[in-house]
Scaffold this motif. Sequence first.
Motif, PDB file in Angstrom:
ATOM      1  N   HIS A 211       0.830  -1.212   0.000  1.00  0.00           N
ATOM      2  CA  HIS A 211       0.000   0.000   0.000  1.00  0.00           C
ATOM      3  C   HIS A 211       0.862   1.259   0.000  1.00  0.00           C
ATOM      4  CE1 HIS A 211      -3.517  -2.458   0.606  1.00  0.00           C
ATOM      5  NE2 HIS A 211      -3.034  -2.962   1.719  1.00  0.00           N
ATOM      6  N   ILE A 212       1.973   1.261  -0.723  1.00  0.00           N
ATOM      7  CA  ILE A 212       2.848   2.431  -0.782  1.00  0.00           C
ATOM      8  C   ILE A 212       2.163   3.527  -1.598  1.00  0.00           C
ATOM      9  CG2 ILE A 212       5.067   3.271  -1.642  1.00  0.00           C
ATOM     10  CD1 ILE A 212       6.225   0.527  -1.009  1.00  0.00           C
ATOM     11  N   ARG A 213       2.198   4.756  -1.078  1.00  0.00           N
ATOM     12  CA  ARG A 213       1.520   5.876  -1.736  1.00  0.00           C
ATOM     13  C   ARG A 213       2.546   6.844  -2.332  1.00  0.00           C
ATOM     14  NH1 ARG A 213      -1.844   5.339   2.881  1.00  0.00           N
ATOM     15  NH2 ARG A 213      -0.814   7.081   3.932  1.00  0.00           N
ATOM     16  N   LEU A 214       2.379   7.147  -3.590  1.00  0.00           N
ATOM     17  CA  LEU A 214       3.233   8.099  -4.300  1.00  0.00           C
ATOM     18  C   LEU A 214       2.398   9.321  -4.658  1.00  0.00           C
ATOM     19  CD1 LEU A 214       5.788   9.001  -5.878  1.00  0.00           C
ATOM     20  CD2 LEU A 214       4.869   7.743  -7.833  1.00  0.00           C
ATOM     21  N   THR A 220      -2.232  11.423  -6.012  1.00  0.00           N
ATOM     22  CA  THR A 220      -1.711  10.301  -5.230  1.00  0.00           C
ATOM     23  C   THR A 220      -2.149   8.985  -5.846  1.00  0.00           C
ATOM     24  OG1 THR A 220      -1.742  11.607  -3.192  1.00  0.00           O
ATOM     25  CG2 THR A 220      -1.626   9.220  -2.947  1.00  0.00           C
ATOM     26  N   GLN A 221      -1.220   8.082  -5.987  1.00  0.00           N
ATOM     27  CA  GLN A 221      -1.529   6.741  -6.473  1.00  0.00           C
ATOM     28  C   GLN A 221      -0.945   5.710  -5.514  1.00  0.00           C
ATOM     29  OE1 GLN A 221       1.547   7.179 -10.003  1.00  0.00           O
ATOM     30  NE2 GLN A 221       1.069   5.013  -9.762  1.00  0.00           N
ATOM     31  N   GLU A 222      -1.595   4.561  -5.456  1.00  0.00           N
ATOM     32  CA  GLU A 222      -1.141   3.494  -4.565  1.00  0.00           C
ATOM     33  C   GLU A 222      -0.375   2.455  -5.366  1.00  0.00           C
ATOM     34  OE1 GLU A 222      -3.479   2.148  -1.027  1.00  0.00           O
ATOM     35  OE2 GLU A 222      -3.607   0.292  -2.182  1.00  0.00           O
ATOM     36  N   ILE A 223       0.762   2.057  -4.828  1.00  0.00           N
ATOM     37  CA  ILE A 223       1.648   1.110  -5.508  1.00  0.00           C
ATOM     38  C   ILE A 223       1.896  -0.068  -4.581  1.00  0.00           C
ATOM     39  CG2 ILE A 223       3.925   0.797  -6.550  1.00  0.00           C
ATOM     40  CD1 ILE A 223       3.966   3.818  -7.022  1.00  0.00           C
ATOM     41  N   SER A 224       1.832  -1.250  -5.133  1.00  0.00           N
ATOM     42  CA  SER A 224       2.131  -2.460  -4.368  1.00  0.00           C
ATOM     43  C   SER A 224       3.486  -2.996  -4.800  1.00  0.00           C
ATOM     44  CB  SER A 224       1.055  -3.523  -4.576  1.00  0.00           C
ATOM     45  OG  SER A 224       1.452  -4.741  -3.956  1.00  0.00           O
ATOM     46  N   ASN A 237       7.826  -1.176 -10.346  1.00  0.00           N
ATOM     47  CA  ASN A 237       8.829  -0.147 -10.102  1.00  0.00           C
ATOM     48  C   ASN A 237       8.637   1.014 -11.068  1.00  0.00           C
ATOM     49  OD1 ASN A 237      10.992   0.994  -8.797  1.00  0.00           O
ATOM     50  ND2 ASN A 237      12.539  -0.245  -9.794  1.00  0.00           N
ATOM     51  N   LEU A 238       9.104   2.215 -10.698  1.00  0.00           N
ATOM     52  CA  LEU A 238       8.970   3.373 -11.572  1.00  0.00           C
ATOM     53  C   LEU A 238      10.066   4.377 -11.277  1.00  0.00           C
ATOM     54  CD1 LEU A 238       7.566   5.815  -9.689  1.00  0.00           C
ATOM     55  CD2 LEU A 238       5.598   4.321  -9.950  1.00  0.00           C
ATOM     56  N   LEU A 239      10.266   5.299 -12.211  1.00  0.00           N
ATOM     57  CA  LEU A 239      11.295   6.322 -12.088  1.00  0.00           C
ATOM     58  C   LEU A 239      10.735   7.506 -11.315  1.00  0.00           C
ATOM     59  CD1 LEU A 239      14.219   6.930 -13.064  1.00  0.00           C
ATOM     60  CD2 LEU A 239      13.177   8.181 -14.971  1.00  0.00           C
ATOM     61  N   LEU A 240      11.477   7.954 -10.290  1.00  0.00           N
ATOM     62  CA  LEU A 240      11.032   9.080  -9.480  1.00  0.00           C
ATOM     63  C   LEU A 240      11.440  10.400 -10.109  1.00  0.00           C
ATOM     64  CD1 LEU A 240      11.738   7.815  -5.836  1.00  0.00           C
ATOM     65  CD2 LEU A 240       9.601   7.726  -7.149  1.00  0.00           C
ATOM     66  N   GLN A 241      10.679  11.456  -9.765  1.00  0.00           N
ATOM     67  CA  GLN A 241      10.924  12.793 -10.274  1.00  0.00           C
ATOM     68  C   GLN A 241      11.051  13.766  -9.112  1.00  0.00           C
ATOM     69  OE1 GLN A 241       7.725  13.799 -12.944  1.00  0.00           O
ATOM     70  NE2 GLN A 241       7.999  11.964 -14.213  1.00  0.00           N
ATOM     71  N   HIS A 242      11.548  14.963  -9.432  1.00  0.00           N
ATOM     72  CA  HIS A 242      11.707  15.997  -8.410  1.00  0.00           C
ATOM     73  C   HIS A 242      10.356  16.311  -7.754  1.00  0.00           C
ATOM     74  CE1 HIS A 242      12.643  19.632  -6.317  1.00  0.00           C
ATOM     75  NE2 HIS A 242      11.956  20.397  -7.152  1.00  0.00           N
ATOM     76  N   GLY A 243      10.357  16.363  -6.426  1.00  0.00           N
ATOM     77  CA  GLY A 243       9.147  16.707  -5.683  1.00  0.00           C
ATOM     78  C   GLY A 243       8.265  15.527  -5.335  1.00  0.00           C
ATOM     79  N   LEU A 245       6.686  12.556  -3.401  1.00  0.00           N
ATOM     80  CA  LEU A 245       6.585  12.172  -1.988  1.00  0.00           C
ATOM     81  C   LEU A 245       6.145  10.719  -1.921  1.00  0.00           C
ATOM     82  CD1 LEU A 245       6.458  12.662   1.073  1.00  0.00           C
ATOM     83  CD2 LEU A 245       4.143  13.555   0.766  1.00  0.00           C
ATOM     84  N   VAL A 246       6.990   9.890  -1.346  1.00  0.00           N
ATOM     85  CA  VAL A 246       6.701   8.457  -1.197  1.00  0.00           C
ATOM     86  C   VAL A 246       6.445   8.193   0.280  1.00  0.00           C
ATOM     87  CG1 VAL A 246       7.567   6.112  -1.475  1.00  0.00           C
ATOM     88  CG2 VAL A 246       8.156   7.875  -3.170  1.00  0.00           C
ATOM     89  N   HIS A 247       5.257   7.667   0.565  1.00  0.00           N
ATOM     90  CA  HIS A 247       4.914   7.337   1.959  1.00  0.00           C
ATOM     91  C   HIS A 247       4.642   5.846   2.069  1.00  0.00           C
ATOM     92  CE1 HIS A 247       3.440   7.758   6.035  1.00  0.00           C
ATOM     93  NE2 HIS A 247       2.370   7.066   5.692  1.00  0.00           N
ATOM     94  N   VAL A 248       5.352   5.225   3.004  1.00  0.00           N
ATOM     95  CA  VAL A 248       5.173   3.794   3.258  1.00  0.00           C
ATOM     96  C   VAL A 248       4.392   3.658   4.565  1.00  0.00           C
ATOM     97  CG1 VAL A 248       6.312   1.580   3.587  1.00  0.00           C
ATOM     98  CG2 VAL A 248       7.376   3.318   2.122  1.00  0.00           C
TER      99      VAL A 248
END
Length: 379
Positions: A211-214, A220-224, A237-243, A245-248
Amino acid sequence: MDVRKLAACVLVAATAGCTVVPGSNMNRMNSVWFDDTPEEYTPAETDIQYIPINATVLAHLSQTTPAQVLSNAELEAAIADYQYRIGPSDVLTIVVWEHPELTIPAGSFRTAAEGGNEVKADGTVFYPYAGEIHVAGKTTAEIKAMLEEKLASVIKRPQVDVRVADFKSQRVYISGAVRQPGTLPITSTPITLVDAIEGLGGLADNAAWQHIRLTRNGQTQEISLRSLYEQGAWSENLLLQHGDLVHVPRNDADKIFVLGEVNRPQGIAMSRTGTTLAEALASANGINENRADGRGIYVLRNTGVSRDNANQPVYTATIYHLNAASAVGFMLADKFTLEPRDIVYVSPAPITRWNRFLSQLLPSVSAVGVIDDLGDNND
């Protein structure tokens, strides 16, 4: 009518009204429900699906899509096309070969970052003979070409090297159940979601990795990441960008509730790799052999709320039924994977329900006996 007859009549009426044996029980064939909802409330609709747990059902539930496990073409393309673009506060090291007078030396007591050219808030840097040049949003290769063009008027065929000495303009934020929550800079090396988490020590033991939230640009999208860590499914998996916020989140809510005729009814935290029905029963110290009905083990799963044509809520649920009266049943239980918030219920045996009924009836019988003795004394 004397007191003894009155008490006997009350007892008979009470036992006649016991159409349901006291105590919890589940029987899918019983369609009689007692609704004490107030009249001013509109009763909600329910859609309950009953599924027996057998080999066919388990084979259907365990189906996977191997194509998702292999690779992530979109991520690979994004990494191949990745280029870091300069931003304010970045520090550049600019070298003009054979012209050391134009290069700020780092020296023995200064790092390259301390002796470099810092990009100003307006996105510009100053360089001798080139003046103020706008570098924000450009790559080092583009800045190199700009400087060579501007310096060509004073230096014959200038050879310029531009590098980033300190990445300070862009970063991602990682919070929640990771071992070292914090920020990570965006650099010339592309950083993925897994890279960011592992760069901060990895997931904590209580992380809900499915339930990781990006949050990106206010969305906001939820990633498993469960299938990624378990099966190598890089599609998660995905490429992160500036700004970004990843919440676990913590997995406190990812519990299974084991109720009914088990030796220790309780809520059980799900294992990170998943928990089977057999594991849940074992965590509750097993079913109570003296009271449980092995033919009636149920898994209640809330599958959501929808709306009907009249916009009224419809609560949907699925009830899985396992007959564990034989060893085969427990083999099936070990293959049945539970989901967070599932309720495991073990039904009582018929004799258990009858004994409970008697335990509630006996005090009334004793009371009649006392009343009978009082009546005899009064006579």
